[in-house]
Design a protein around this motif. Structure first.
Motif, short mmCIF file in Angstrom:
data_model
loop_
_atom_site.label_atom_id
_atom_site.label_comp_id
_atom_site.label_asym_id
_atom_site.label_seq_id
_atom_site.Cartn_x
_atom_site.Cartn_y
_atom_site.Cartn_z
N LEU A 361 0.84 -1.18 0.08
CA LEU A 361 0.22 0.08 0.06
C LEU A 361 1.05 1.29 0.18
O LEU A 361 0.50 2.15 -0.56
CB LEU A 361 -0.93 0.14 1.38
CG LEU A 361 -2.22 -1.06 1.25
CD1 LEU A 361 -2.72 -1.14 2.49
CD2 LEU A 361 -2.93 -0.68 0.12
N LYS A 362 1.88 1.21 0.58
CA LYS A 362 2.80 2.39 0.92
C LYS A 362 3.49 2.50 -0.61
O LYS A 362 3.73 3.62 -1.15
CB LYS A 362 3.91 2.26 1.83
CG LYS A 362 3.35 2.40 2.93
CD LYS A 362 4.55 2.46 4.40
CE LYS A 362 3.99 2.71 5.55
NZ LYS A 362 4.95 3.29 6.55
N TRP A 366 0.01 5.12 -0.68
CA TRP A 366 -0.74 5.14 0.68
C TRP A 366 0.20 5.88 1.62
O TRP A 366 1.34 5.56 1.79
CB TRP A 366 -1.25 3.80 1.20
CG TRP A 366 -2.59 3.48 0.54
CD1 TRP A 366 -2.87 3.41 -0.74
CD2 TRP A 366 -3.73 2.91 1.41
NE1 TRP A 366 -4.21 2.90 -0.76
CE2 TRP A 366 -4.61 2.79 0.29
CE3 TRP A 366 -4.06 2.79 2.31
CZ2 TRP A 366 -5.92 2.23 0.64
CZ3 TRP A 366 -5.58 2.35 2.66
CH2 TRP A 366 -6.16 2.28 1.85
N ARG A 370 -3.02 7.31 6.34
CA ARG A 370 -3.85 6.65 5.80
C ARG A 370 -3.99 5.23 6.37
O ARG A 370 -4.98 4.79 6.58
CB ARG A 370 -4.10 6.80 4.19
CG ARG A 370 -5.07 5.98 3.62
CD ARG A 370 -5.10 6.21 2.23
NE ARG A 370 -5.35 7.43 1.85
CZ ARG A 370 -6.70 7.71 1.34
NH1 ARG A 370 -7.67 6.85 1.46
NH2 ARG A 370 -6.93 8.90 0.97
N LEU B 54 10.87 4.49 -3.68
CA LEU B 54 10.71 3.53 -2.23
C LEU B 54 11.99 3.70 -1.36
O LEU B 54 11.71 3.45 -0.19
CB LEU B 54 10.40 2.02 -2.66
CG LEU B 54 9.21 1.73 -3.25
CD1 LEU B 54 9.49 0.04 -3.66
CD2 LEU B 54 8.10 2.01 -2.47
N GLY B 78 5.70 9.71 -1.30
CA GLY B 78 4.59 8.85 -1.16
C GLY B 78 3.62 9.38 -2.49
O GLY B 78 3.11 8.68 -3.19
N ARG B 81 4.83 8.35 -5.85
CA ARG B 81 4.51 7.18 -5.90
C ARG B 81 2.96 7.10 -6.31
O ARG B 81 2.73 6.20 -7.48
CB ARG B 81 4.90 6.11 -4.84
CG ARG B 81 6.42 5.97 -4.35
CD ARG B 81 6.20 4.79 -3.72
NE ARG B 81 5.83 5.02 -2.21
CZ ARG B 81 6.61 5.51 -1.27
NH1 ARG B 81 7.64 5.96 -1.43
NH2 ARG B 81 5.66 5.66 -0.23
N ALA B 82 2.05 7.72 -5.75
CA ALA B 82 0.98 7.60 -6.05
C ALA B 82 0.69 8.19 -7.32
O ALA B 82 -0.25 7.76 -8.06
CB ALA B 82 0.06 8.52 -5.02
N ILE B 95 -4.29 -7.37 -2.09
CA ILE B 95 -4.69 -7.49 -0.63
C ILE B 95 -5.76 -8.52 -0.50
O ILE B 95 -6.64 -8.49 -1.29
CB ILE B 95 -5.58 -6.10 -0.23
CG1 ILE B 95 -4.62 -4.85 -0.63
CG2 ILE B 95 -6.06 -6.26 1.31
CD1 ILE B 95 -3.39 -4.83 0.05
N PRO B 110 -5.41 7.09 -2.45
CA PRO B 110 -4.54 8.27 -2.09
C PRO B 110 -4.61 9.61 -3.20
O PRO B 110 -4.23 10.49 -2.75
CB PRO B 110 -3.12 7.59 -2.32
CG PRO B 110 -3.08 6.56 -3.02
CD PRO B 110 -4.43 5.91 -3.00
#
Lengths: 501, 227
Positions: A361-362, A366, A370, B54, B78, B81-82, B95, B110
């Motif tokens: 998610l990171k 995210w 969050r 990252l 972040g 990345r989003a 997930i 996000p």
């Protein structure tokens, strides 16, 4: 997304959700029940105390008893050799005493106005607690052949005289409590917890007069009615009214109520009172008023709040009180701590297990906020779920107790008492008699120590208790979420992904 | 697209310092398809993490367009990345409790995309990878190839500038491998994005425009170019 993800996690990890929720539910239910029991016991104690101190009395002021204040032990009745009336070989003695109750110390009634002027005091009234004791004795008249000391000698003349005509003796004691109170319209005091069943109440016009109001139980046992008379301290009083206690215990503060001025005069305690009953202006500031009074009156005076007086309540109510306040409290704290710990451990271990998930998610953008919000949200929902279940379980338990209505006995040391009895005995060798016949002193004294009352325990459910339960559940969730969120926030995405690469 | 200048990355392992990348110079143009090859422990994943924002380099600069990734804070990284980077992992990294559609939607969360638009875009992304009829399935109900398609849809739904794939076929059989690489190639060609694939598989590497070899943290030889 937040709601969907949260719901899916809770449903798919339902075992963890259930364990955390059940742990929390048990703790919340226990807290709810213990709080409710404590509230119920407190209310029952207040009821028990109400019969003594009346409705609205928040604080009582008394004087601490010192050795110098004691009346030299118990009641003593002394008679000279020629005392009493002699008839038919029997000498009869009678004595009446009106004294301040044992263990009670009087003080100047000016304290009442001092108390009334103290900040935070709404009303104050003084009372004088007295004890009326009638002693009656019959012994054989001297020279009537009561026998030699130490036993009956065979062949000697049989004793005569005395109440049984065989040289025996009989003694009787009748005692009742008398309370002198302010008849000028005090808003507090013992009679605020009583209603008039016949006749009238004492008014300002009765001040200094020989008029009395009787407790209905005492009036029944003593066969007294309105319009009749009663002897108090050797003075004949007219009974103008009969009252019945409205407290749940049914016990009354005294047997006989008379005007304060009359009581002071009769007991030679002019200008003295034995207690001051105080009503605080605000129920939330009783502690503050107590401190102020203690400071104003000095250390010679004892200032007690209802909470202080609660410790004087004995019996199973006292036991329930100490159980709720000690064992229940600590058990609640322990179970609550265990539930919180369980929630924290499960949340942290869940985060550890989901390292890859949070790393991913990171990686897709995210933010920590969050992710922390997601973890905390899951924990809070688990806590709230536990809180709701705990609330339901707790309410059902409380409902069951309220349906069963367990009865507790409450004893209050100063509740009004009647002492009636005596002891008698036959002469040595005379037929049946001996100590204890007709009720010995021992039995009468035991009856006088406490008056036991039966109080049905009702557990209250207040909005505050419900809010406390929900608040604790949310707090448990927040604590667990904080730990879990902190752990999730510390995950560096590169490391989280490397750990599964 | 990317400009790496004198990039090194070191890690602490107890008392030891490990240099995962050393003095790497690399330029990647917009819309390029690059394969990164090398031995295990050669620095491929570290390079991918630096390219994917990252991690930060210990030394040197990593520019993504005009943005120096080494100078950005974690929140800004972040955000990069989003918005700009799509990831595809060897193990899919879906997930497990979310459906295929919800997994794809996580990439839009996000960006603050409204729920309705998010759902529409996620469904369209799944349709584009041939999983329009599997939107409500959990990852456990999908095959490996289907899961990787969902992961590709998740990476593409935000329309990134660059797609980074770490061994995207490593967990797949040969037939599925071909499908996935075909899909990635199609996306690269159709959308004009930059595609960087880390792989052990020479067959996969030979599909790239350019191959970069890493050995002990250094780029070795000349970058091979497909003809």
């Amino acid at each position: 997304m937040f709601g969907t993800y949260l719901r899916r996690e809770l449903v798919n990890r339902r075992r963890q959700t259930l364990i955390v929720a059940i742990g929390m539910a048990l703790a919340i239910a226990l807290v709810l029940v213990v709080n409710s029991v404590a509230g119920g016991v407190k209310a029952a104690q207040a009821v028990a105390l109400q019969s003594v101190y009346g409705v609205g009395t928040d604080i009582t002021v008394t004087k601490a008893t010192t050795a110098a204040d004691t009346n030299g032990g118990g009641q003593r009745f002394q008679f000279g050799s020629g005392s009493g009336n002699a008839t038919g070989g029997t000498r009869t003695f009678t004595r009446n005493r009106l004294t301040v109750e044992r263990g009670v110390t009087t003080f100047a009634s000016t304290a009442v106005s001092t108390v009334a002027k103290t900040s935070g005091v709404k009303a104050a009234t003084g009372v004088l607690s007295l004890n009326d004791t009638d002693f009656t004795g019959q012994i054989p008249q001297a020279g009537s052949g009561s026998g030699s000391r130490g036993g009956f000698t065979p062949g000697a003349t049989r004793p005569t005289g005395g109440p049984d005509g065989q040289g025996g003796s009989a003694f009787g004691v009748d005692s009742f409590t008398v309370l002198g109170y302010d008849v000028t319209g005090a808003a507090i005091g013992p009679l605020t917890a009583a209603t008039l069943t016949s006749g009238r109440a004492l008014t300002a016009a009765d001040s200094g007069k020989d008029v009395a109001v009787l407790d209905s139980d005492y009036a029944t046992s003593a066969k007294k009615k309105v319009g009749g008379t009663i002897s108090v301290g050797g003075t004949t009083f007219t009974v103008v009214g009969v009252v019945k206690s409205t407290s749940a215990t049914g016990a009354s503060g005294s047997n006989v109520y008379i005007p304060l001025a009359t009581a002071q005069k009769l007991a030679t305690q002019t200008g003295k009172v034995s207690s001051v009953y105080v009503e605080a202006a605000s129920a939330n500031d009783i502690g503050g008023v107590k401190t102020a009074l203690q400071k104003t009156l000095g250390s010679a005076m004892t200032v007690n709040t209802e909470a202080d007086l609660a410790s004087s309540v004995t019996g199973s109510l006292g036991t329930a009180s100490s159980l709720a306040n000690s064992l229940g409290l600590w058990l609640s704290i322990l179970v609550l701590a265990a539930a919180f710990l369980l929630a924290v451990l499960f949340t942290v271990s869940g985060v550890t297990r989901r390292t890859r998930e949070f790393g991913t998610l990171k990686a897709i953008g995210w933010s920590n906020r969050r992710i922390v919000g997601q973890v905390a949200g899951e924990s809070i929902v688990q806590g709230v779920l536990g809180g709701v279940i705990g609330l339901a379980v707790g309410l059902v338990a409380i409902l069951v107790v309220n349906i069963v209505h367990p009865t507790l006995t409450a004893g209050t040391a100063t509740v009004g008492r009647t002492l009636a009895g005596g002891f008698g005995g036959g002469a040595p060798g005379a037929a049946p008699g001996g100590f204890g016949e007709g009720g010995g002193f021992g039995r009468a004294a035991a009856a006088a120590t406490t008056t036991a009352a039966q109080i049905a325990l009702t557990l209250p459910v207040t909005a505050w208790v419900v809010l406390l339960a929900v608040g604790l559940a949310v707090l448990g969730g927040v604590i667990a979420g904080a730990f879990g969120g902190w752990r999730a926030a510390r995950l560096r995405p590169a490391e989280a992904l490397r750990s599964v690469a | 697209m990317y400009t790496l200048t004198d990039v090194s990355k070191t890690y602490r392992q107890g008392a030891r310092t490990v240099e995962a990348l050393s003095d790497v110079h690399l330029s990647i143009a917009d819309g390029e398809f690059i394969a990164v090859q090398g031995q295990t422990g050669g620095g491929k994943s570290t390079l991918l993490q630096l390219l994917g924002a990252l991690d930060k380099p210990s030394r040197g600069t990593v520019l993504l367009g005009d943005e120096d990734l080494g100078r950005l804070g974690s929140t800004e990284l972040g955000d990069v990345r989003a918005r700009r980077i799509g990831f595809v992992f060897q193990s899919f990294n879906l997930i497990p409790t979310l459906t295929a559609q919800e997994n794809v939607e996580t990439a839009l969360a996000p960006l603050g995309v409204p729920a309705t638009t998010r759902r529409e875009r996620a469904r369209a992304a799944l349709e584009s990878v041939g999983l329009g009829d599997r939107t409500g399935h959990l990852p456990s109900e999908l095959s490996g190839g289907q899961q990787q398609r969902v992961a590709i849809a998740r990476a593409l739904v935000k329309e990134p500038d660059v797609l980074l794939a770490d061994e995207p076929t490593g967990a797949l059989d040969e037939d599925t491998r071909g499908e996935i690489i075909g899909l990635l190639e199609g996306v690269w060609r159709d959308r004009g994005l930059t595609l960087i694939v880390v792989t052990h598989d020479s067959w996969v590497a030979h599909r790239a425009e350019r191959r970069v070899h890493l050995k002990q943290g250094r780029i070795t030889g000349k970058a091979a170019t497909r003809v």
